[in-house]
Design a protein around this motif. Structure first.
Motif, PDB file in Angstrom:
ATOM      1  N   THR A 185     -56.775 -33.003  15.565  1.00  0.00           N
ATOM      2  CA  THR A 185     -59.118 -32.590  15.181  1.00  0.00           C
ATOM      3  C   THR A 185     -59.394 -33.260  13.486  1.00  0.00           C
ATOM      4  O   THR A 185     -58.388 -33.279  12.550  1.00  0.00           O
ATOM      5  CB  THR A 185     -59.370 -31.435  14.938  1.00  0.00           C
ATOM      6  OG1 THR A 185     -58.540 -30.499  16.507  1.00  0.00           O
ATOM      7  CG2 THR A 185     -60.782 -30.741  14.465  1.00  0.00           C
ATOM      8  N   LYS A 186     -60.382 -33.465  13.051  1.00  0.00           N
ATOM      9  CA  LYS A 186     -60.857 -34.059  12.013  1.00  0.00           C
ATOM     10  C   LYS A 186     -62.482 -33.826  12.004  1.00  0.00           C
ATOM     11  O   LYS A 186     -62.913 -33.870  12.872  1.00  0.00           O
ATOM     12  CB  LYS A 186     -60.843 -35.785  11.949  1.00  0.00           C
ATOM     13  CG  LYS A 186     -60.949 -36.100  10.572  1.00  0.00           C
ATOM     14  CD  LYS A 186     -60.022 -35.767   9.276  1.00  0.00           C
ATOM     15  CE  LYS A 186     -60.400 -35.950   8.340  1.00  0.00           C
ATOM     16  NZ  LYS A 186     -59.962 -35.287   6.899  1.00  0.00           N
ATOM     17  N   ARG A 187     -62.657 -33.252  10.547  1.00  0.00           N
ATOM     18  CA  ARG A 187     -63.943 -32.365  10.932  1.00  0.00           C
ATOM     19  C   ARG A 187     -64.213 -33.003   8.904  1.00  0.00           C
ATOM     20  O   ARG A 187     -63.337 -33.257   8.253  1.00  0.00           O
ATOM     21  CB  ARG A 187     -63.866 -31.103  10.899  1.00  0.00           C
ATOM     22  CG  ARG A 187     -64.161 -30.322  11.915  1.00  0.00           C
ATOM     23  CD  ARG A 187     -63.819 -28.509  12.026  1.00  0.00           C
ATOM     24  NE  ARG A 187     -63.798 -28.384  13.096  1.00  0.00           N
ATOM     25  CZ  ARG A 187     -62.274 -27.394  13.491  1.00  0.00           C
ATOM     26  NH1 ARG A 187     -61.490 -27.682  12.483  1.00  0.00           N
ATOM     27  NH2 ARG A 187     -62.148 -27.652  14.623  1.00  0.00           N
ATOM     28  N   THR A 203     -67.468 -32.553  13.318  1.00  0.00           N
ATOM     29  CA  THR A 203     -65.894 -33.139  14.145  1.00  0.00           C
ATOM     30  C   THR A 203     -66.226 -34.198  14.834  1.00  0.00           C
ATOM     31  O   THR A 203     -66.789 -34.975  16.388  1.00  0.00           O
ATOM     32  CB  THR A 203     -66.452 -32.079  14.998  1.00  0.00           C
ATOM     33  OG1 THR A 203     -66.251 -30.586  14.846  1.00  0.00           O
ATOM     34  CG2 THR A 203     -64.751 -32.419  15.766  1.00  0.00           C
ATOM     35  N   GLY A 228     -65.211 -37.734  20.489  1.00  0.00           N
ATOM     36  CA  GLY A 228     -64.016 -37.013  19.386  1.00  0.00           C
ATOM     37  C   GLY A 228     -63.575 -36.848  20.823  1.00  0.00           C
ATOM     38  O   GLY A 228     -61.896 -36.218  20.300  1.00  0.00           O
ATOM     39  N   THR A 245     -57.475 -32.188  10.055  1.00  0.00           N
ATOM     40  CA  THR A 245     -57.757 -30.685  10.171  1.00  0.00           C
ATOM     41  C   THR A 245     -57.466 -30.046  10.326  1.00  0.00           C
ATOM     42  O   THR A 245     -56.389 -29.501   9.856  1.00  0.00           O
ATOM     43  CB  THR A 245     -59.482 -30.908  10.312  1.00  0.00           C
ATOM     44  OG1 THR A 245     -60.407 -31.344   9.755  1.00  0.00           O
ATOM     45  CG2 THR A 245     -59.768 -29.425   9.891  1.00  0.00           C
ATOM     46  N   ASP A 247     -61.811 -34.669  17.862  1.00  0.00           N
ATOM     47  CA  ASP A 247     -61.835 -32.842  18.754  1.00  0.00           C
ATOM     48  C   ASP A 247     -60.946 -32.583  19.696  1.00  0.00           C
ATOM     49  O   ASP A 247     -60.722 -33.339  20.963  1.00  0.00           O
ATOM     50  CB  ASP A 247     -63.374 -32.479  19.232  1.00  0.00           C
ATOM     51  CG  ASP A 247     -63.512 -31.241  19.639  1.00  0.00           C
ATOM     52  OD1 ASP A 247     -62.767 -30.268  19.172  1.00  0.00           O
ATOM     53  OD2 ASP A 247     -64.507 -30.430  19.904  1.00  0.00           O
TER      54      ASP A 247
END
Length: 311
Positions: A8-10, A15, A207, A54, A18
């Motif tokens: 996950t990367k926010r 986002t 995502g 994240t 996901d």
């Protein structure tokens, strides 16, 4: 070779990636697809250690990218989007610099550079400043640096971007030749590239992974996979449609507007089953003269659209 779990990367409230999970084994060429903004480049930057996730984990050849990034990167060759290069360097100076940055002495680097230069055919531009090269040659310099140290994992973001058809063919052949000993991930917008060179396709949208399977499985999701196209005289279209609609194997018949006295009908099967033989027999037994009759493979762009927009 690559193991991604719940990645996950926010970016603030956004986002970008996901909960992506996937594995890539030695010998696989994975086509990584998605519309603009789907999270492809962000995922690849996290796999190569250029962006911290994240949440989630990434392992490359058994090394955790977050805990041991240098060890992981030793196994990776990376061609980023746009292939950023040092434009004031000549091609040979740049490749020498890359080899030395990876820990090779000048003497040890020489045969590696020669091999990479020969592989992507850079002999004619070795002493030119990179800024003076065409987009295609710049892409080939980027490919050369990615494969310079013979990595076990190759991450290629749009590897054929800017190449002419002959160069694309060469790069695809190169990828196929390298694939038995490596795990290769190719991010691309070109659907034909997936069938040309990839053994597996992963599609992400917003995502998230929305498809993971072979290119053949992807094509089988098309509503026109194994549909049968019939072209015949416009005066025969009504009878042909009536005959084909009576077949239990046929879900529906699509009819195009007549053009130059010819009408095109498409017989769509139930569940994508092959029906070309049955349709051919029905048309023949009805005594209908046909100009063309052939089975459709299905439309990848239609499947891509439904997976990424229409899902």
């Amino acid at each position: 070779m690559i193991a991604i779990s719940d990645l996950t990367k926010r970016f603030g409230a956004i986002t970008a990636v996901d909960g992506v999970s996937m594995k890539v084994a030695r010998g696989e060429v994975l086509g990584f697809l998605g519309p603009n903004g789907a999270g492809k480049s962000t995922t690849m930057r996290m796999v190569t250690g250029y962006l911290p996730p994240t949440a989630g984990t990434i392992e490359v050849c058994g090394h955790d990218v977050a805990a041991d990034p240098i060890a992981a990167r030793r196994h990776i060759g990376y061609l980023p989007e746009g292939a950023p290069l040092y434009g004031d360097m000549s091609t040979i100076d740049y490749l020498t610099f890359i080899a030395q940055a990876r820990g090779f002495t000048r003497e040890a680097a020489s045969p590696l550079i020669q091999r990479a230069v020969a592989t992507v055919e850079l002999e004619g531009v070795l002493h030119q400043p990179i800024d003076t090269l065409s987009k295609g040659f710049k892409r080939r310099v980027g490919l050369a640096q990615a494969m310079l140290h013979d990595p076990e994992v190759l991450i290629l973001d749009e590897p054929t971007d800017g190449l002419d058809p002959n160069q694309k063919r060469q790069v695809r052949s190169l990828i196929r030749d390298m694939s038995p000993d490596k795990a290769i991930v190719i991010s691309t917008h070109i659907l034909e590239e997936v069938e040309a060179v990839c053994t597996r396709a992963v599609i992400i949208a917003a995502g998230r992974v929305v498809f993971d399977g072979s290119p053949a499985e992807l094509r089988r999701r098309s509503t026109h996979h194994n549909a049968v196209t019939i072209r015949l005289g416009a005066e025969l279209a009504t009878e042909a449609k009536s005959q084909i609609e009576q077949m239990a194997e046929v879900a529906r018949v699509e009819v195009a507007e007549p053009e130059h006295g010819t009408t095109t009908l498409v017989a769509v099967p139930h569940d994508g089953r092959p029906i070309v033989h049955e349709v051919s027999e029905r048309v023949r037994s009805a005594g209908l003269a046909v100009n063309e009759l052939f089975a459709e493979r299905g439309e990848l762009d239609e499947v891509f659209y439904r997976l990424t927009v229409g899902h």
